[in-house]
Design a protein around this motif. Structure first.
Motif, PDB file in Angstrom:
ATOM      1  N   SER A  84       0.848  -1.195   0.000  1.00 18.93           N
ATOM      2  CA  SER A  84       0.000   0.000   0.000  1.00 18.93           C
ATOM      3  C   SER A  84       0.883   1.244   0.000  1.00 18.93           C
ATOM      4  O   SER A  84       2.074   1.171   0.323  1.00 18.93           O
ATOM      5  N   PRO A  85       0.319   2.398  -0.332  1.00 17.30           N
ATOM      6  CA  PRO A  85       1.105   3.632  -0.363  1.00 17.30           C
ATOM      7  C   PRO A  85       1.702   4.000   0.998  1.00 17.30           C
ATOM      8  O   PRO A  85       2.726   4.677   1.072  1.00 17.30           O
ATOM      9  N   GLY A  86       1.098   3.527   2.077  1.00 21.76           N
ATOM     10  CA  GLY A  86       1.587   3.838   3.411  1.00 21.76           C
ATOM     11  C   GLY A  86       2.698   2.933   3.909  1.00 21.76           C
ATOM     12  O   GLY A  86       3.292   3.187   4.962  1.00 21.76           O
ATOM     13  N   ASP A  87       3.008   1.879   3.164  1.00 19.32           N
ATOM     14  CA  ASP A  87       4.090   0.977   3.576  1.00 19.32           C
ATOM     15  C   ASP A  87       5.438   1.681   3.466  1.00 19.32           C
ATOM     16  O   ASP A  87       5.658   2.505   2.577  1.00 19.32           O
ATOM     17  N   THR A  88       6.343   1.336   4.359  1.00 19.67           N
ATOM     18  CA  THR A  88       7.659   1.971   4.371  1.00 19.67           C
ATOM     19  C   THR A  88       8.620   1.261   3.420  1.00 19.67           C
ATOM     20  O   THR A  88       8.421   0.095   3.064  1.00 19.67           O
ATOM     21  N   VAL A  89       9.657   1.982   3.053  1.00 19.85           N
ATOM     22  CA  VAL A  89      10.690   1.418   2.184  1.00 19.85           C
ATOM     23  C   VAL A  89      11.325   0.191   2.830  1.00 19.85           C
ATOM     24  O   VAL A  89      11.450  -0.851   2.176  1.00 19.85           O
ATOM     25  N   PRO A  90      11.741   0.243   4.116  1.00 17.67           N
ATOM     26  CA  PRO A  90      12.322  -0.963   4.720  1.00 17.67           C
ATOM     27  C   PRO A  90      11.372  -2.159   4.728  1.00 17.67           C
ATOM     28  O   PRO A  90      11.794  -3.296   4.517  1.00 17.67           O
ATOM     29  N   ALA A  91      10.086  -1.914   4.955  1.00 13.57           N
ATOM     30  CA  ALA A  91       9.113  -3.008   4.948  1.00 13.57           C
ATOM     31  C   ALA A  91       9.029  -3.646   3.559  1.00 13.57           C
ATOM     32  O   ALA A  91       8.984  -4.879   3.433  1.00 13.57           O
ATOM     33  N   CYS A  92       9.038  -2.830   2.523  1.00 11.40           N
ATOM     34  CA  CYS A  92       8.997  -3.349   1.150  1.00 11.40           C
ATOM     35  C   CYS A  92      10.273  -4.119   0.826  1.00 11.40           C
ATOM     36  O   CYS A  92      10.216  -5.180   0.182  1.00 11.40           O
ATOM     37  N   MET A  93      11.407  -3.609   1.276  1.00  8.14           N
ATOM     38  CA  MET A  93      12.672  -4.309   1.032  1.00  8.14           C
ATOM     39  C   MET A  93      12.672  -5.670   1.735  1.00  8.14           C
ATOM     40  O   MET A  93      13.168  -6.658   1.183  1.00  8.14           O
ATOM     41  N   ALA A  94      12.093  -5.730   2.914  1.00 10.93           N
ATOM     42  CA  ALA A  94      12.018  -7.001   3.643  1.00 10.93           C
ATOM     43  C   ALA A  94      11.139  -7.999   2.887  1.00 10.93           C
ATOM     44  O   ALA A  94      11.493  -9.171   2.756  1.00 10.93           O
ATOM     45  N   ILE A  95      10.007  -7.538   2.364  1.00 11.31           N
ATOM     46  CA  ILE A  95       9.119  -8.405   1.580  1.00 11.31           C
ATOM     47  C   ILE A  95       9.861  -8.933   0.352  1.00 11.31           C
ATOM     48  O   ILE A  95       9.820 -10.127   0.049  1.00 11.31           O
ATOM     49  N   MET A  96      10.537  -8.034  -0.352  1.00 15.14           N
ATOM     50  CA  MET A  96      11.247  -8.438  -1.567  1.00 15.14           C
ATOM     51  C   MET A  96      12.360  -9.437  -1.263  1.00 15.14           C
ATOM     52  O   MET A  96      12.545 -10.402  -2.001  1.00 15.14           O
ATOM     53  N   THR A  97      13.079  -9.214  -0.188  1.00 17.18           N
ATOM     54  CA  THR A  97      14.172 -10.110   0.183  1.00 17.18           C
ATOM     55  C   THR A  97      13.633 -11.477   0.581  1.00 17.18           C
ATOM     56  O   THR A  97      14.121 -12.509   0.117  1.00 17.18           O
ATOM     57  N   GLU A  98      12.621 -11.484   1.429  1.00 19.93           N
ATOM     58  CA  GLU A  98      12.060 -12.733   1.926  1.00 19.93           C
ATOM     59  C   GLU A  98      11.433 -13.572   0.807  1.00 19.93           C
ATOM     60  O   GLU A  98      11.593 -14.785   0.763  1.00 19.93           O
ATOM     61  N   ARG A  99      10.753 -12.915  -0.110  1.00 20.03           N
ATOM     62  CA  ARG A  99      10.024 -13.647  -1.160  1.00 20.03           C
ATOM     63  C   ARG A  99      10.755 -13.688  -2.496  1.00 20.03           C
ATOM     64  O   ARG A  99      10.206 -14.199  -3.474  1.00 20.03           O
ATOM     65  N   LYS A 100      11.959 -13.097  -2.535  1.00 18.54           N
ATOM     66  CA  LYS A 100      12.778 -13.071  -3.755  1.00 18.54           C
ATOM     67  C   LYS A 100      12.026 -12.417  -4.915  1.00 18.54           C
ATOM     68  O   LYS A 100      11.944 -12.953  -6.021  1.00 18.54           O
TER      69      LYS A 100
END
Length: 142
Positions: A84-100
């Motif tokens: 969502s637009p309110g998600d933080t950059v670190p949270a998105c990076m964590a999602i991308m890293t965890e799920r490749k």
């Protein structure tokens, strides 16, 4: 802390989408034309998948499928992880890293409003770090 909405303000909200029936060849042409690594696969306003260069390499080339005859729905990845637009950059990076993952669609109240890539997130982190360094230098010299 920067949020997805800040990234979309800077880069814009343009997202390339295709219908599920689109041939893979058309999808690859769109990616090349727009210099992007993924497109969203839609059924009307609903995101039903994402097709990436990685999907193409693994599910078309390596499996000997025809790009012209294969619909994108056959090779797309689904379900799609969205933020969502309110998600933080670190949270998105964590999602991308965890799920490749390399791309995250941005959805607000069920509506697609943009897409962020790993490159967008890294650029944001670098900009924040440069700003912090500048502020610290200003503090030290004053």
């Amino acid at each position: 802390m920067r949020k997805v909405s800040h990234i979309l303000e800077d880069k814009g909200a343009r997202v390339i989408t295709v219908p599920q029936e689109a041939p893979v060849l058309e999808v690859i042409r769109l990616m090349a034309e727009h210099h992007i690594g993924s497109v969203l696969v839609m059924r009307g306003p609903e995101i039903i998948g994402i097709a990436t260069e990685r999907d193409y390499a693994r599910k078309v080339i390596l499996q000997g499928r025809s790009s012209a005859d294969t619909p994108v729905s056959v090779i797309m990845s689904s379900p799609v992880v969205c933020v969502s637009p309110g998600d933080t950059v670190p949270a998105c990076m964590a999602i991308m890293t965890e799920r490749k993952l390399r791309h995250l669609p941005v959805v607000d109240d069920g509506q697609l409003i943009g897409m962020v890539s790993i490159g967008d997130l890294v650029r944001s982190v670098i900009e924040d770090q440069q700003m912090e360094i500048h502020q610290l230098q200003q503090y030290i010299t004053s």
